[in-house]
Structures are given as C-alpha cells and as structure tokens.
Scaffold this motif. Structure first.
Motif, PDB file in Angstrom:
ATOM      1  N   ILE A   1      41.285  40.119  45.796  1.00 48.81           N
ATOM      2  CA  ILE A   1      42.040  40.299  44.531  1.00 48.81           C
ATOM      3  C   ILE A   1      43.439  40.540  44.793  1.00 48.81           C
ATOM      4  O   ILE A   1      44.615  39.979  44.203  1.00 48.81           O
ATOM      5  CB  ILE A   1      41.189  40.843  43.465  1.00 48.81           C
ATOM      6  CG1 ILE A   1      39.887  40.264  43.211  1.00 48.81           C
ATOM      7  CG2 ILE A   1      42.334  41.136  42.262  1.00 48.81           C
ATOM      8  CD1 ILE A   1      39.141  41.123  42.252  1.00 48.81           C
ATOM      9  N   GLU A   2      43.713  41.774  45.494  1.00 45.96           N
ATOM     10  CA  GLU A   2      45.073  42.016  45.708  1.00 45.96           C
ATOM     11  C   GLU A   2      45.779  40.934  46.476  1.00 45.96           C
ATOM     12  O   GLU A   2      46.990  40.749  46.116  1.00 45.96           O
ATOM     13  CB  GLU A   2      45.116  43.516  46.545  1.00 45.96           C
ATOM     14  CG  GLU A   2      44.898  44.682  45.587  1.00 45.96           C
ATOM     15  CD  GLU A   2      44.886  45.788  46.257  1.00 45.96           C
ATOM     16  OE1 GLU A   2      45.759  46.109  47.259  1.00 45.96           O
ATOM     17  OE2 GLU A   2      44.060  46.604  46.079  1.00 45.96           O
TER      18      GLU A   2
ATOM     19  N   ASN B   1      46.656  38.092  43.940  1.00 50.23           N
ATOM     20  CA  ASN B   1      47.700  38.593  43.104  1.00 50.23           C
ATOM     21  C   ASN B   1      49.077  38.843  43.752  1.00 50.23           C
ATOM     22  O   ASN B   1      50.243  39.113  42.985  1.00 50.23           O
ATOM     23  CB  ASN B   1      47.112  40.046  42.529  1.00 50.23           C
ATOM     24  CG  ASN B   1      47.807  40.002  41.374  1.00 50.23           C
ATOM     25  OD1 ASN B   1      48.226  39.320  40.483  1.00 50.23           O
ATOM     26  ND2 ASN B   1      47.907  41.600  40.923  1.00 50.23           N
TER      27      ASN B   1
ATOM     28  N   ASP C   1      52.691  38.221  44.492  1.00 45.66           N
ATOM     29  CA  ASP C   1      53.571  37.178  44.111  1.00 45.66           C
ATOM     30  C   ASP C   1      54.352  36.446  45.172  1.00 45.66           C
ATOM     31  O   ASP C   1      54.759  35.389  44.923  1.00 45.66           O
ATOM     32  CB  ASP C   1      54.703  38.013  43.227  1.00 45.66           C
ATOM     33  CG  ASP C   1      54.190  38.382  41.868  1.00 45.66           C
ATOM     34  OD1 ASP C   1      53.254  37.704  41.462  1.00 45.66           O
ATOM     35  OD2 ASP C   1      54.656  39.349  41.375  1.00 45.66           O
TER      36      ASP C   1
END
Length: 76
Positions: free
Chosen positions: A15-16, A19, A21
C-alpha cells in the motif's frame, strides 16, 4: 499465525508503494507496481482462504470430539 502477520506487513508495504507520488512520474513503473499489487492481493486472498479452511477443519474436528483429528493429521 506468523504467516498472517507477515502477510499483513507485506500488504501494508505494498500500500505504501502504491501511495508513492513518484509513481506518477513514471507510468511504466506505476503500471508494474499496480500489476504486482494485484498479484499480491490475489495470493493474499488465497492464503486467507487456506487459513480459513484450516480453521474450519479444526473447529469441525473439535466439535466432533476429536474423531477426525487423526484422520486429518492434525493431532496435538
């Protein structure tokens, strides 16, 4: 339950990564990360299903006075 703890850590790491950018700057890397995450999600679902099945078998064996434990190879 060590497997489930490791699975949880791996999914949180994934998930990190999703996420991050900086993935927006590299569409190929983003696509690869998304595909990797989908594969990990599928495998996680299978691991959860397998553990649920093991739990159901254990519950059934105990509900029947341990009659099936020896047959299923889950003797304590």
């Amino acid at each position: 339950m060590k497997l489930m703890e490791e699975l949880e850590k791996t999914l949180l790491d994934q998930i990190e990564k999703l996420n991050d950018d900086s993935l927006a700057d590299n569409p190929d890397a983003a696509r690869l990360q998304i595909e990797k995450s989908k594969a990990m999600s599928d495998l996680a679902g299978k691991a959860i299903d397998l553990n649920r099945l093991k739990l159901d078998i254990y519950k059934e064996a105990n509900a029947n006075g341990g009659v099936y434990e020896k047959l299923l190879g889950i003797e304590e």
